[in-house]
Design an enzyme around this catalytic site. Structure first.
Site, PDB file in Angstrom:
ATOM      1  N   TYR A  35      -0.003  14.458   5.624  1.00 60.24           N
ATOM      2  CA  TYR A  35       0.194  13.069   5.166  1.00 60.24           C
ATOM      3  C   TYR A  35       1.002  12.286   6.201  1.00 60.24           C
ATOM      4  O   TYR A  35       0.648  11.174   6.582  1.00 60.24           O
ATOM      5  CB  TYR A  35       0.910  13.105   3.814  1.00 60.24           C
ATOM      6  CG  TYR A  35       0.871  11.805   3.039  1.00 60.24           C
ATOM      7  CD1 TYR A  35      -0.155  11.523   2.138  1.00 60.24           C
ATOM      8  CD2 TYR A  35       1.869  10.852   3.202  1.00 60.24           C
ATOM      9  CE1 TYR A  35      -0.182  10.332   1.437  1.00 60.24           C
ATOM     10  CE2 TYR A  35       1.849   9.657   2.505  1.00 60.24           C
ATOM     11  CZ  TYR A  35       0.821   9.406   1.612  1.00 60.24           C
ATOM     12  OH  TYR A  35       0.793   8.223   0.913  1.00 60.24           O
ATOM     13  N   SER A  85       1.921  13.279 -10.243  1.00 59.61           N
ATOM     14  CA  SER A  85       2.973  13.886 -11.080  1.00 59.61           C
ATOM     15  C   SER A  85       4.369  13.388 -10.690  1.00 59.61           C
ATOM     16  O   SER A  85       5.219  13.176 -11.569  1.00 59.61           O
ATOM     17  CB  SER A  85       2.910  15.412 -10.997  1.00 59.61           C
ATOM     18  OG  SER A  85       3.071  15.847  -9.663  1.00 59.61           O
ATOM     19  N   SER A 112      14.829  20.360 -17.345  1.00 61.91           N
ATOM     20  CA  SER A 112      13.379  20.282 -17.180  1.00 61.91           C
ATOM     21  C   SER A 112      12.745  21.317 -18.092  1.00 61.91           C
ATOM     22  O   SER A 112      12.997  22.519 -17.944  1.00 61.91           O
ATOM     23  CB  SER A 112      12.986  20.578 -15.727  1.00 61.91           C
ATOM     24  OG  SER A 112      11.608  20.903 -15.683  1.00 61.91           O
ATOM     25  N   GLU A 165      11.290   8.118  -3.966  1.00 60.75           N
ATOM     26  CA  GLU A 165      10.471   9.197  -3.405  1.00 60.75           C
ATOM     27  C   GLU A 165      10.530   9.187  -1.874  1.00 60.75           C
ATOM     28  O   GLU A 165      10.676  10.230  -1.240  1.00 60.75           O
ATOM     29  CB  GLU A 165       9.019   9.061  -3.886  1.00 60.75           C
ATOM     30  CG  GLU A 165       8.151  10.187  -3.419  1.00 60.75           C
ATOM     31  CD  GLU A 165       7.028  10.545  -4.369  1.00 60.75           C
ATOM     32  OE1 GLU A 165       7.008  10.030  -5.504  1.00 60.75           O
ATOM     33  OE2 GLU A 165       6.183  11.355  -3.973  1.00 60.75           O
ATOM     34  N   HIS A 222      -6.075   7.217   0.616  1.00 58.21           N
ATOM     35  CA  HIS A 222      -5.355   7.124   1.894  1.00 58.21           C
ATOM     36  C   HIS A 222      -5.511   5.752   2.531  1.00 58.21           C
ATOM     37  O   HIS A 222      -5.711   5.632   3.741  1.00 58.21           O
ATOM     38  CB  HIS A 222      -5.834   8.210   2.868  1.00 58.21           C
ATOM     39  CG  HIS A 222      -5.180   9.535   2.618  1.00 58.21           C
ATOM     40  ND1 HIS A 222      -3.902   9.814   3.034  1.00 58.21           N
ATOM     41  CD2 HIS A 222      -5.618  10.638   1.971  1.00 58.21           C
ATOM     42  CE1 HIS A 222      -3.580  11.048   2.669  1.00 58.21           C
ATOM     43  NE2 HIS A 222      -4.604  11.573   2.012  1.00 58.21           N
ATOM     44  N   ASP A 262       0.715   5.313  -6.810  1.00 61.04           N
ATOM     45  CA  ASP A 262       0.998   6.128  -7.996  1.00 61.04           C
ATOM     46  C   ASP A 262       1.977   5.425  -8.928  1.00 61.04           C
ATOM     47  O   ASP A 262       1.787   5.378 -10.140  1.00 61.04           O
ATOM     48  CB  ASP A 262       1.552   7.502  -7.581  1.00 61.04           C
ATOM     49  CG  ASP A 262       0.672   8.199  -6.554  1.00 61.04           C
ATOM     50  OD1 ASP A 262      -0.404   7.656  -6.243  1.00 61.04           O
ATOM     51  OD2 ASP A 262       1.046   9.272  -6.070  1.00 61.04           O
ATOM     52  N   GLY A 321       1.563  18.735  -8.115  1.00 61.97           N
ATOM     53  CA  GLY A 321       0.916  18.967  -6.822  1.00 61.97           C
ATOM     54  C   GLY A 321      -0.600  18.974  -6.867  1.00 61.97           C
ATOM     55  O   GLY A 321      -1.252  19.486  -5.959  1.00 61.97           O
TER      56      GLY A 321
HETATM   57  C1  GLA Z   1      -0.492  10.303  -2.531  1.00 67.95           C
HETATM   58  C2  GLA Z   1       0.463   9.124  -2.348  1.00 67.95           C
HETATM   59  C3  GLA Z   1      -0.253   7.796  -2.565  1.00 67.95           C
HETATM   60  C4  GLA Z   1      -1.542   7.710  -1.744  1.00 67.95           C
HETATM   61  C5  GLA Z   1      -2.376   8.984  -1.927  1.00 67.95           C
HETATM   62  C6  GLA Z   1      -3.577   9.006  -1.021  1.00 67.95           C
HETATM   63  O1  GLA Z   1      -0.884  10.381  -3.861  1.00 67.95           O
HETATM   64  O2  GLA Z   1       1.518   9.220  -3.282  1.00 67.95           O
HETATM   65  O3  GLA Z   1       0.606   6.725  -2.272  1.00 67.95           O
HETATM   66  O4  GLA Z   1      -1.254   7.495  -0.399  1.00 67.95           O
HETATM   67  O5  GLA Z   1      -1.617  10.158  -1.690  1.00 67.95           O
HETATM   68  O6  GLA Z   1      -4.461   7.995  -1.358  1.00 67.95           O
END
Ligand code: GLA
Length: 375
Positions: free
Chosen positions: A223, A131, A71, A162, A38, A174, A126
């Protein structure tokens, strides 16, 4: 679960026809964060690695004028005329990642050609293991089909897919890891400059992800709330981003904002300390400290994740553990001496089953390379 190129091509042909050589295979990995949780959306530092669990997208041409996708994970199929992709609306399901990437490719000047795709992901959904990014990046490579694109453009394009279309306001971690990771190493990312460097990892310390199997609706709203709180803290402190704040400044913030900002600032120091640390004992303590900070200051843990971390603490050969990913469920990441891995798996499963009646999944994480064509 690692799929061979041939088995993926065969499965694609069984669905869409065509000959083996015409089916291209693209792979993009999931990721696990070691530290820097985070902090990517406040321009912080992240330490992460790609997983050998990946998303595979196979592609063949078609003459239908459509983008067709199946899928393999849920058996659902979607078709869109490629000319209509720029105006398709979100379905609020897995196909938003495909369409979101296609739209961003159009916008960036890479028009999407008619094609048949088959998506098969081995990254648990999730679970906090990246993913979504794995699907986005593998899809982008399949839709580009060999057209060159700078890595940073690919990363940002998938992130925008996204943010704008799939509706998740994620940071850059990610997608960055899925595109640029190097096998055998961790990656330290500066989320302001997007510079990164590899950090070597000793073979005698295993990295294990333990999936609590909790999937919470609170994840996305939590989030969003943290992003807003960080923005408010930044404004009150008058800094460019929370990355630039000091603990002294943070102490002046009121109520919960203080804890949120303290997590970001202290997590930055933990990433640097982890990279500079000598051995697993010191590194493991930094993981425990990160978990406490995510639980108490950032408030993104849950009882099940706290239980997994407490269990890890009581098992021989464990150096450290913490929640990984966005939190509110998903996985913990654990540093375990290799010789103790079997005992760890047995005890963490038994302990969690006894506490919650749920069998957790355990993944041995081996630092893998970034996204690439497989054929
Ligand atoms: C998710 C988001 C990332 C990051 C993490 C927390 O995975 O996709 O960008 O913010 O949460 O570290």
């Amino acid at each position: 679960m690692i799929f061979t190129t041939e088995s993926l091509q065969d499965a694609h042909r069984r669905k869409w026809g065509g000959s083996g050589a015409d089916v291209k295979v693209y792979r993009a990995p999931g990721r696990v964060n070691l530290l820097g949780e985070h902090t990517d959306y406040t321009e912080g530092f992240v330490l992460a690695m790609a997983l050998d669990l990946g998303c595979y997208v196979t592609r063949s041409k078609n003459a239908s004028g459509e983008l067709r996708v199946i899928s393999e994970n849920n058996g659902q199929e979607r078709r869109w005329p490629t000319s209509a992709l720029p105006v398709v609306q979100p379905m609020h399901d897995w196909s938003d990642y495909i369409v979101g990437v296609a739209k961003e490719l159009f916008r960036a000047g890479y028009p999407v050609e008619p094609a048949n795709l088959r998506v098969h992901s081995a990254v648990p959904m999730g679970a906090g293991l990246g993913s979504s990014a794995a699907i986005e990046v593998a899809t982008a490579l399949a839709l580009l089909d060999g057209r060159a694109i700078p890595a940073v453009e690919l990363i940002q394009l998938c992130r925008r897919a996204e943010n704008r279309f799939a509706g998740a306001p994620c940071g850059v971690t990610d997608q960055f890891v899925s595109v640029t990771a190097e096998a055998g190493s961790l990656l330290e990312i500066d989320c302001r400059t997007l510079e990164s460097r590899t950090v070597s990892w000793p073979e005698d310390i295993a990295i294990l992800a333990v999936d609590s199997m909790v999937r919470s609706e609170a994840g996305l709203s939590g989030y969003r709330a943290r992003i807003a709180e960080c923005a408010e803290a930044r404004e009150r402190l008058g800094v460019r981003s929370l990355r630039d704040a000091t603990l002294e400044q943070v102490a002046s913030l009121p109520g919960e904002l203080q804890g949120r900002a303290r997590h970001v600032v202290s997590e930055k120091a933990r990433v640097h300390a982890f990279v500079a640390a000598d051995g697993p004992a010191e590194r493991g303590q930094l993981l425990y400290a990160s978990h406490a900070s995510l639980r108490d200051d950032y408030a993104v843990s849950c009882a099940e994740l706290d239980c997994l971390v407490d269990l890890a603490r009581s098992i021989d050969g464990v150096y450290g553990a913490r929640l990984t990913g966005g939190g509110f469920g998903g996985c913990t990441v654990n540093l375990v001496e290799v010789a103790h891995v079997p005992g760890f798996e047995e005890k963490i499963k038994a302990g969690y089953q006894a506490a919650y009646g749920i069998a957790p999944r355990v993944y041995r994480c081996v630092p893998a390379g970034g996204a690439a064509p497989q054929s």
